[in-house]
Design a protein around this motif. Sequence first.
Motif, PDB file in Angstrom:
ATOM      1  N   THR A 107      61.134 -12.016 -61.845  1.00  0.00           N
ATOM      2  CA  THR A 107      60.800 -11.159 -60.702  1.00  0.00           C
ATOM      3  C   THR A 107      60.860 -11.871 -59.354  1.00  0.00           C
ATOM      4  O   THR A 107      61.445 -11.333 -58.399  1.00  0.00           O
ATOM      5  N   PRO A 108      60.267 -13.078 -59.186  1.00  0.00           N
ATOM      6  CA  PRO A 108      60.314 -13.720 -57.862  1.00  0.00           C
ATOM      7  C   PRO A 108      61.732 -13.966 -57.346  1.00  0.00           C
ATOM      8  O   PRO A 108      62.003 -13.783 -56.151  1.00  0.00           O
ATOM      9  N   THR A 111      63.219 -10.650 -56.339  1.00  0.00           N
ATOM     10  CA  THR A 111      62.517 -10.142 -55.157  1.00  0.00           C
ATOM     11  C   THR A 111      62.956 -10.871 -53.897  1.00  0.00           C
ATOM     12  O   THR A 111      63.184 -10.253 -52.847  1.00  0.00           O
ATOM     13  N   SER A 168      60.854  -5.983 -58.826  1.00  0.00           N
ATOM     14  CA  SER A 168      61.380  -6.498 -57.557  1.00  0.00           C
ATOM     15  C   SER A 168      61.764  -5.348 -56.630  1.00  0.00           C
ATOM     16  O   SER A 168      61.498  -5.399 -55.419  1.00  0.00           O
ATOM     17  N   ALA A 243      55.573 -11.494 -55.494  1.00  0.00           N
ATOM     18  CA  ALA A 243      56.221 -11.760 -56.780  1.00  0.00           C
ATOM     19  C   ALA A 243      55.760 -13.083 -57.375  1.00  0.00           C
ATOM     20  O   ALA A 243      55.531 -13.188 -58.591  1.00  0.00           O
TER      21      ALA A 243
END
Length: 293
Positions: A107-108, A111, A168, A243
């Motif tokens: 996710t990070p 994102t 995200s 995130a």
Amino acid sequence: MQNTMSHRKAVMLMICAATLWSIAGVFTRHLEVARDFEVTFWRSFFAAVFIAGVMVRQYKWAFIPRLKLLGKIGFLSGCMWATMYSCFMIALTMTTVANTSIMESLTPLFTALLAWLVLSQRIPARTWWAIAAACIGMGWMFVGSISEVDERGMIGMLIAFGIPLAASANVIILKKGGHAVDLVPAVFLGGTISALMMLPFAWPFQASLHDIGILAILGFFQLGLPCMLMVRASNSLTAPEIALLSLLEVLLAPIWAWLGAGEVPATASIYGGIVVLVALVFNELTAMRGKDA
């Protein structure tokens, strides 16, 4: 309209949210007969009930007009929540908590890329370094556990891949539209959509009262409440920060499953988790130091 809170308070809300999200695996492992689609249905249903209760208490019956005010942004956010709810629980019943968490950990990265492309947001070097370190840590965890994955587990991991994609996108939606529209009702909408999607596949119900009790706890305190906290915190944090802080769920979930359900994580998962934790702490301490300077 959402009120902007201090950065420190927003960080604390995200830590609370991620910690509550992380209890899903250990509670799910104590279900008796509920499986797959039924588990997803009940958790989403109870999350929607919880959010509806909060909105009725706060706005009385004026919460219904608030749903109409969501518009396209709110509807898209609701769809993203529904995707996350559904993919997460289905994946969790098909593969281990650690493997589901590993997929979430993307996710990070997604994102940060979307924030750069869609919001034209400048990502600080410290955040890119933190994301890179987190990816290394998660890669370490992945390599250590992939050898134990069977065909069903692999399908579960592919389903779990929908989580970071939806998560995200939802963070970007919150950052783009959250200042103008109260997006807490979108959490209710997500639970409702997810429950309705799962209902045909969950019927006839088999869950015992014991299972329904566990899924009610998950719906209220593992899903509804933390998602509300995330929405409230989103205005005071950057998209990559949201995130990255969410990764605490990825770290804690295997620990709870280990302590509460005997699902022992691989050694690589432990060391990889340490790398991720250091990356998170480094990013937030650097951010706070910069704000204090």
